[in-house]
Design an enzyme around this catalytic site. Structure first.
Site, PDB file in Angstrom:
ATOM      1  N   ARG A  30       8.986  -1.965  -5.443  1.00  0.00           N
ATOM      2  CA  ARG A  30      10.168  -2.115  -6.168  1.00  0.00           C
ATOM      3  C   ARG A  30      10.284  -0.431  -6.508  1.00  0.00           C
ATOM      4  O   ARG A  30      11.092  -0.070  -7.241  1.00  0.00           O
ATOM      5  CB  ARG A  30      10.006  -2.797  -7.273  1.00  0.00           C
TER       6      ARG A  30
ATOM      7  N   ARG B 167      -1.680   7.132  -2.180  1.00  0.00           N
ATOM      8  CA  ARG B 167      -2.795   6.645  -3.034  1.00  0.00           C
ATOM      9  C   ARG B 167      -4.031   6.349  -2.209  1.00  0.00           C
ATOM     10  O   ARG B 167      -4.092   6.477  -1.120  1.00  0.00           O
ATOM     11  CB  ARG B 167      -2.039   5.214  -3.306  1.00  0.00           C
TER      12      ARG B 167
ATOM     13  N   ASP C   1      -4.545   0.928  -5.386  1.00  0.00           N
ATOM     14  CA  ASP C   1      -3.424   1.348  -5.075  1.00  0.00           C
ATOM     15  C   ASP C   1      -2.673   1.930  -6.120  1.00  0.00           C
ATOM     16  O   ASP C   1      -1.634   2.480  -6.140  1.00  0.00           O
ATOM     17  CB  ASP C   1      -2.386   0.156  -4.728  1.00  0.00           C
TER      18      ASP C   1
ATOM     19  N   ASP D   4       1.293   5.199 -11.739  1.00  0.00           N
ATOM     20  CA  ASP D   4       1.771   3.938 -12.078  1.00  0.00           C
ATOM     21  C   ASP D   4       0.967   3.249 -13.415  1.00  0.00           C
ATOM     22  O   ASP D   4       0.049   2.610 -13.728  1.00  0.00           O
ATOM     23  CB  ASP D   4       0.938   3.000 -10.836  1.00  0.00           C
TER      24      ASP D   4
HETATM   25  P1  AMP Z   1       1.504  -2.535  -9.971  1.00  0.00           P
HETATM   26  O1  AMP Z   1       0.066  -2.965 -10.327  1.00  0.00           O
HETATM   27  O2  AMP Z   1       2.145  -2.711 -10.910  1.00  0.00           O
HETATM   28  O3  AMP Z   1       1.451  -1.021  -9.473  1.00  0.00           O
HETATM   29  O4  AMP Z   1       2.015  -3.302  -9.020  1.00  0.00           O
HETATM   30  C1  AMP Z   1       1.395  -3.922  -7.703  1.00  0.00           C
HETATM   31  C2  AMP Z   1       2.295  -3.915  -6.533  1.00  0.00           C
HETATM   32  O5  AMP Z   1       3.193  -5.047  -6.862  1.00  0.00           O
HETATM   33  C3  AMP Z   1       3.109  -2.797  -6.003  1.00  0.00           C
HETATM   34  O6  AMP Z   1       3.014  -2.584  -4.847  1.00  0.00           O
HETATM   35  C4  AMP Z   1       4.472  -3.173  -6.687  1.00  0.00           C
HETATM   36  O7  AMP Z   1       5.284  -2.502  -5.834  1.00  0.00           O
HETATM   37  C5  AMP Z   1       4.614  -4.732  -6.536  1.00  0.00           C
HETATM   38  N1  AMP Z   1       5.507  -5.165  -7.499  1.00  0.00           N
HETATM   39  C6  AMP Z   1       5.324  -5.136  -8.911  1.00  0.00           C
HETATM   40  N2  AMP Z   1       6.531  -5.522  -9.528  1.00  0.00           N
HETATM   41  C7  AMP Z   1       7.328  -5.973  -8.599  1.00  0.00           C
HETATM   42  C8  AMP Z   1       8.604  -6.376  -8.559  1.00  0.00           C
HETATM   43  N3  AMP Z   1       9.176  -6.793  -9.501  1.00  0.00           N
HETATM   44  N4  AMP Z   1       9.284  -6.496  -7.192  1.00  0.00           N
HETATM   45  C9  AMP Z   1       8.656  -6.258  -6.203  1.00  0.00           C
HETATM   46  N5  AMP Z   1       7.539  -5.648  -6.059  1.00  0.00           N
HETATM   47  C10 AMP Z   1       6.622  -5.490  -7.277  1.00  0.00           C
HETATM   48 MG    MG Z   2       1.109   0.104  -8.537  1.00  0.00          MG
END
Ligand code: AMP
Ligand code: MG
Length: 488
Positions: free
Chosen positions: A93, A183, A252, A262
């Site tokens: 996203r 990352r 990540d 993040d």
């Molecule tokens: P995070 O742990 O929040 O950094 O997210 C982990 C992964 O999930 C990352 O690759 C984000 O891009 C993906 N992600 C989180 N929320 C969404 C969303 N609403 N739509 C699409 N991808 C998401």
């Molecule tokens: Mg992330």
């Protein structure tokens, strides 16, 4: 100072071979509006302060009318999430809109978070909510002001279309800045998909952009890994010193540049608790406050493994050994600053450790204690009641205070000088959860002034800001145990 249209792009990531990213056009909000723009970040880009007030600002950064020279793309990566390897993640996203080259030679990724789905969305909606964008916006600037390496935040843009999480929420976008968004998980993706040439290409890309002294050097991959180990150790040492828990230290979410990256369910500590878990989705405390150094090293081991086509296993193992001494030395140096000590002595480590035990034992408010310590009176028999009153029973603190007093006298510390020095180290204004939550609640009602007010406070956290003392207080009852989860 420049206009938006004068930004110069140098999209180094877009020039990597296909397979590093997917070209994706942003999906703008039809009714996008500005929630907040950060004057400090405008300055980083060399943009005139007035640019944020132009309607074009929202259209450009909200993805409706990208500037010529932008090449929006979603980066692919993988990662270990809560210990489990997930072979394909990527910007689900977020979009790298382009890389700005400023007149002073700096390069800033313009990264739009919440700009719609990408090939890496894995069923997600590609959106972000106002709550989480405001949290990231404020926290990244707060950590920066405290001297902690971090991505920066340019602006939050709002939309009126609902976004569905546990509840129906207000959608929003965040534009953040970083010299690079690579990352640990970016390296892991290419290693675990058996593309050693891409691991090498990525390493060369990062070295060329961010480790220029290593370009073309013999043994550069090992030296690169060594520097990443050290940067990560220094980053986590700073988190521990300011009382910050990241909350989701998956590989990540770890920056190859050692930046805080993040922001999700992070937390700045109120009462000192070494086992502090800020993330409601982490019941076992894998990423608890006191686990952060250990987890950082574990993540570095994952990165080391991903580099095994560039460095030997023996090298990787030896370089991972840099972590602990770097962390320990850097943490102790930060704590000496917090205590106002200018010399390094053997007895400093137990002095710090015993203080932490006392703080934990009495659940002392971490920022308020250190701010009060800025006025410690080293005179013989000085009562130091403002500090003493934090502890139950106060006698435990008295014994520590006597040692601290001796330590100060032995290096000839002058109270007035030390007080002034510590006022620039121990902040008055910290982005406590309750302060962030109050700004979010107002923003959700359409009042964005509180976001700007808190941004100003946490961007100058050492200043007194007369009249704003309420924001430096321990949390009110409603704000003590706010639930913050991974949902964002
Ligand atoms: P995070 O742990 O929040 O950094 O997210 C982990 C992964 O999930 C990352 O690759 C984000 O891009 C993906 N992600 C989180 N929320 C969404 C969303 N609403 N739509 C699409 N991808 C998401
Ligand atoms: Mg992330």
């Amino acid at each position: 100072m420049a206009l938006l249209e004068q930004l110069v792009f140098d999209n180094t990531y877009a020039r990597l071979p296909p397979g590093f990213a997917a070209r994706v056009a942003p999906a703008p909000f039809p009714d996008a509006h500005l929630v907040s723009a950060n004057p400090a970040a405008l300055r980083l880009l060399g943009l005139d302060a007035g640019e944020a007030a132009r309607p074009e600002f929202v259209r450009v950064f909200g993805g409706a009318t990208p500037l010529p020279g932008m090449e929006p793309l979603a980066m692919v990566y993988a990662g270990h999430q809560f210990g489990v390897y997930v072979p394909r993640l990527g910007d689900g996203r977020a979009l790298l809109l382009g890389e700005v080259r400023t007149p002073d030679g700096a390069k800033w990724d313009l990264h739009l978070k919440g700009g719609g789905p990408t090939p890496f969305s894995r069923g997600g909606d590609g959106r972000a909510v106002l709550r989480s964008t405001v949290r990231e916006y404020l926290a990244s600037e707060a950590l920066h002001a405290l001297g902690v390496p971090t991505t920066r935040a340019l602006c939050v843009l709002g939309g009126r279309a609902p976004v569905y999480r546990e509840d129906v929420e207000t959608g929003a976008m965040l534009v953040r800045l970083a010299p690079s968004h690579v990352r640990f998980g970016t390296f892991e993706f290419f290693h675990h998909t058996d593309q050693p040439e891409h691991v090498a290409a990525l390493a060369e890309h990062v070295i060329a952009g961010h480790f220029p002294h290593l370009v073309g050097q013999e043994g550069r991959y090992a030296r690169f890994f060594a520097e990443v180990v050290e940067r990560t150790a220094r980053l986590v040492a700073r988190w521990q010193a300011v009382g910050f828990a990241h909350g989701v230290m998956n590989t990540d979410n770890l920056s190859i540049l050692g930046l805080t990256l993040d922001y999700g369910p992070y937390g700045f500590m109120d009462d000192f608790d070494p086992g502090f878990i800020c993330n409601h989705s982490d019941p076992h405390g894998r990423y608890a406050f006191d686990q952060q150094p250990r987890v950082a090293l574990w993540n570095l081991a994952c990165l080391g493994e991903a580099l095994l086509t560039l460095i030997t296993e023996d090298e990787a193992r030896a370089l991972l050994g840099l972590f602990q001494p770097t962390f320990a030395a850097h943490f102790l140096a930060r704590m000496r600053e917090k205590l106002g000590l200018t010399e390094a002595r053997q007895e400093d480590r137990p002095l710090v450790e015993d203080l932490f035990a006392l703080l934990a034992g009495s659940h002392v408010d971490y920022p308020r204690f250190f701010r009060a310590l800025n006025r410690f009176d080293s005179g013989p028999g000085a009562p130091n009641d403002a500090l003493r009153d934090h502890f139950l029973p106060p006698e435990g603190f008295d014994a520590w205070a006597a040692r601290y007093q001796d330590r100060l006298l032995s290096e000839g510390s002058v109270d007035a000088d030390r007080h002034a020095r510590m006022d620039r180290v121990n902040p008055k204004y910290v982005l406590r959860n309750w302060v962030a939550q109050q700004a979010i609640a107002r923003a959700q009602e359409g009042d964005f002034a509180e976001v700007d007010r808190v941004l100003a406070l946490v961007s100058a956290p050492f200043d007194e800001h007369p009249g704003m003392e309420a924001y430096a207080a321990s949390p009110p009852t409603w704000g003590r145990h706010l639930v913050v989860s991974c949902s964002s």
